[in-house]
Design a protein around this motif. Structure first.
Motif, short mmCIF file in Angstrom:
data_model
loop_
_atom_site.label_atom_id
_atom_site.label_comp_id
_atom_site.label_asym_id
_atom_site.label_seq_id
_atom_site.Cartn_x
_atom_site.Cartn_y
_atom_site.Cartn_z
N ARG A 197 -15.87 -1.95 28.16
CA ARG A 197 -15.74 -0.72 28.95
C ARG A 197 -16.37 -0.82 30.34
O ARG A 197 -15.94 -0.14 31.27
CB ARG A 197 -16.41 0.45 28.20
CG ARG A 197 -15.74 0.78 26.88
CD ARG A 197 -16.34 2.05 26.29
NE ARG A 197 -15.89 2.29 24.93
CZ ARG A 197 -16.29 3.31 24.18
NH1 ARG A 197 -17.17 4.18 24.68
NH2 ARG A 197 -15.83 3.46 22.95
N ARG A 250 -19.01 7.62 20.90
CA ARG A 250 -18.05 8.28 21.76
C ARG A 250 -16.95 7.30 22.14
O ARG A 250 -17.21 6.15 22.48
CB ARG A 250 -18.73 8.82 23.02
CG ARG A 250 -17.82 9.66 23.89
CD ARG A 250 -18.60 10.36 24.99
NE ARG A 250 -19.32 9.40 25.81
CZ ARG A 250 -20.57 9.56 26.22
NH1 ARG A 250 -21.24 10.63 25.85
NH2 ARG A 250 -21.15 8.67 26.98
N SER A 251 -15.70 7.75 22.10
CA SER A 251 -14.59 6.88 22.43
C SER A 251 -14.49 6.69 23.93
O SER A 251 -15.08 7.44 24.72
CB SER A 251 -13.27 7.48 21.91
OG SER A 251 -12.97 8.68 22.59
N ALA A 252 -13.73 5.69 24.33
CA ALA A 252 -13.60 5.38 25.76
C ALA A 252 -12.90 6.49 26.52
O ALA A 252 -13.13 6.67 27.72
CB ALA A 252 -12.84 4.06 25.95
N ASN A 253 -12.05 7.27 25.87
CA ASN A 253 -11.27 8.30 26.54
C ASN A 253 -11.93 9.66 26.55
O ASN A 253 -11.44 10.59 27.19
CB ASN A 253 -9.89 8.44 25.88
CG ASN A 253 -9.07 7.17 26.01
OD1 ASN A 253 -9.16 6.47 27.02
ND2 ASN A 253 -8.29 6.86 24.98
N SER A 254 -13.05 9.81 25.83
CA SER A 254 -13.70 11.11 25.80
C SER A 254 -14.46 11.34 27.09
O SER A 254 -14.89 10.40 27.76
CB SER A 254 -14.65 11.20 24.60
OG SER A 254 -15.68 10.23 24.73
#
Length: 324
Positions: free
Chosen positions: A121, A270-274
């Protein structure tokens, strides 16, 4: 008095000026050539070209040891200033190194999973992972050796934010032929007859377990420490009805940055898109949510079930025999 103008050197490339400075400081062509890692003949040729271009002698011809002329001494000072100014300009033009994050971890904690996610990320921001002694976990944070640290609770919460992550099972480490090795789980009463070796100093756990292997007895340590210092001549068994230890992610209060919050989010899943919001530190572990009430799945009375089967046509026909 010479009418040599040192500013004539402004048009000479720095590589040749550096060679001249090397000879002028060493006052020895062979040593200067060795320091520059070039042949002595190449260095002599450079000095000759330099003198021809400047129209003056910079070294006294035939002098032994090598000596600077008056013009050579003036050129040395000016050449040093030119080189220094050039290096300063290079430093100012050099882009700043990308911001990085230093994450510490105490013995027994594995951070490779989060390091891999971070690399995916945040490829432009290096993550420096630093091993921290158990006894130094708070000092490492207070003194700025790391930005965050996976620590064992308790820690001083007055100046630290901390998010509890997971609990560690305590285990009893014994020799393979010890009677306790036959049990799947031991209780405190099982340890009453054992010689106990102090395992509180986790930084010295390897020595403690070596002592158990040598003289017998038992040492109680977190399961992760037993795995970290695994030995073939020892086994460990979980202990029931005893206090657990807890791992948390901690950082000094007031040091929150975007990168720090990003790492906290990764650890919390937490996801990368949140969307990235400020990470709220938890002072205590969150209580588990109550399980949802189960639906009433009680079976119908047998008579009712039998009637229902007859209603569907799946029951036995009246008068049908049980056998052939």
């Amino acid at each position: 008095m010479s009418d040599f103008d040192v500013t004539a050197a402004d048009s000479i490339d720095l590589a040749r000026l550096r060679r001249f400075v090397a000879v002028a400081e060493e006052l020895h062509f062979a040593r200067a050539a060795k320091a520059l890692r070039i042949p002595r003949q190449a260095l002599s040729a450079t000095v000759i070209e330099l003198e021809q271009e400047l129209g003056t002698r910079v070294f006294v011809p035939g002098a032994s040891p090598t000596q600077l002329t008056e013009d050579g001494a003036a050129l040395l000072g000016h050449a040093r200033e030119l080189i220094r100014a050039h290096e300063q300009a290079e430093r100012e033009q050099k882009p700043e190194a990308p911001a990085s994050l230093r994450v510490g971890f105490v013995p027994g904690v594995t951070v490779s999973k989060w390091a891999r996610i971070w690399a995916d990320r945040q490829p432009d921001h290096p993550l420096e992972v630093v091993g921290v002694a158990q006894s130094e976990q708070e000092n490492a944070l207070r003194e700025g050796h790391v930005d965050l640290c996976f620590v064992r609770l308790p820690i001083d919460r007055t100046a630290m934010n901390a998010i509890p992550l997971w609990q560690e099972t305590p285990v009893a480490v014994v020799q393979k032929d010890d009677a306790l090795s036959l049990l799947d789980v031991v209780c405190p009463a099982d340890l009453a007859a054992e010689t106990r070796h102090d395992g509180a100093d986790l930084d010295q756990a390897a020595d403690t377990l070596a002592l158990v292997a040598a003289v017998g007895g038992a040492a109680i340590v977190p399961q992760s420490i037993a795995r970290l210092h695994h030995r073939r001549d020892l086994v460990y068994r979980p202990i029931s009805d005893t206090e657990v230890t807890e791992i948390a992610l901690a950082w000094p209060a007031g040091t929150d940055t975007g990168l720090l919050e990003e790492f906290v989010g990764i650890v919390r899943g937490r996801s990368a898109n949140s969307s990235r919001g400020a990470a709220e530190p938890e002072r205590t572990a969150r209580p588990r949510a109550a399980a949802p009430a189960r639906k009433n799945t009680a079976k119908k009375p047998a008579a009712t079930q039998h009637s229902a089967r007859q209603g569907t046509g799946r029951g036995r026909k009246p008068g049908a025999g049980r056998g052939r």
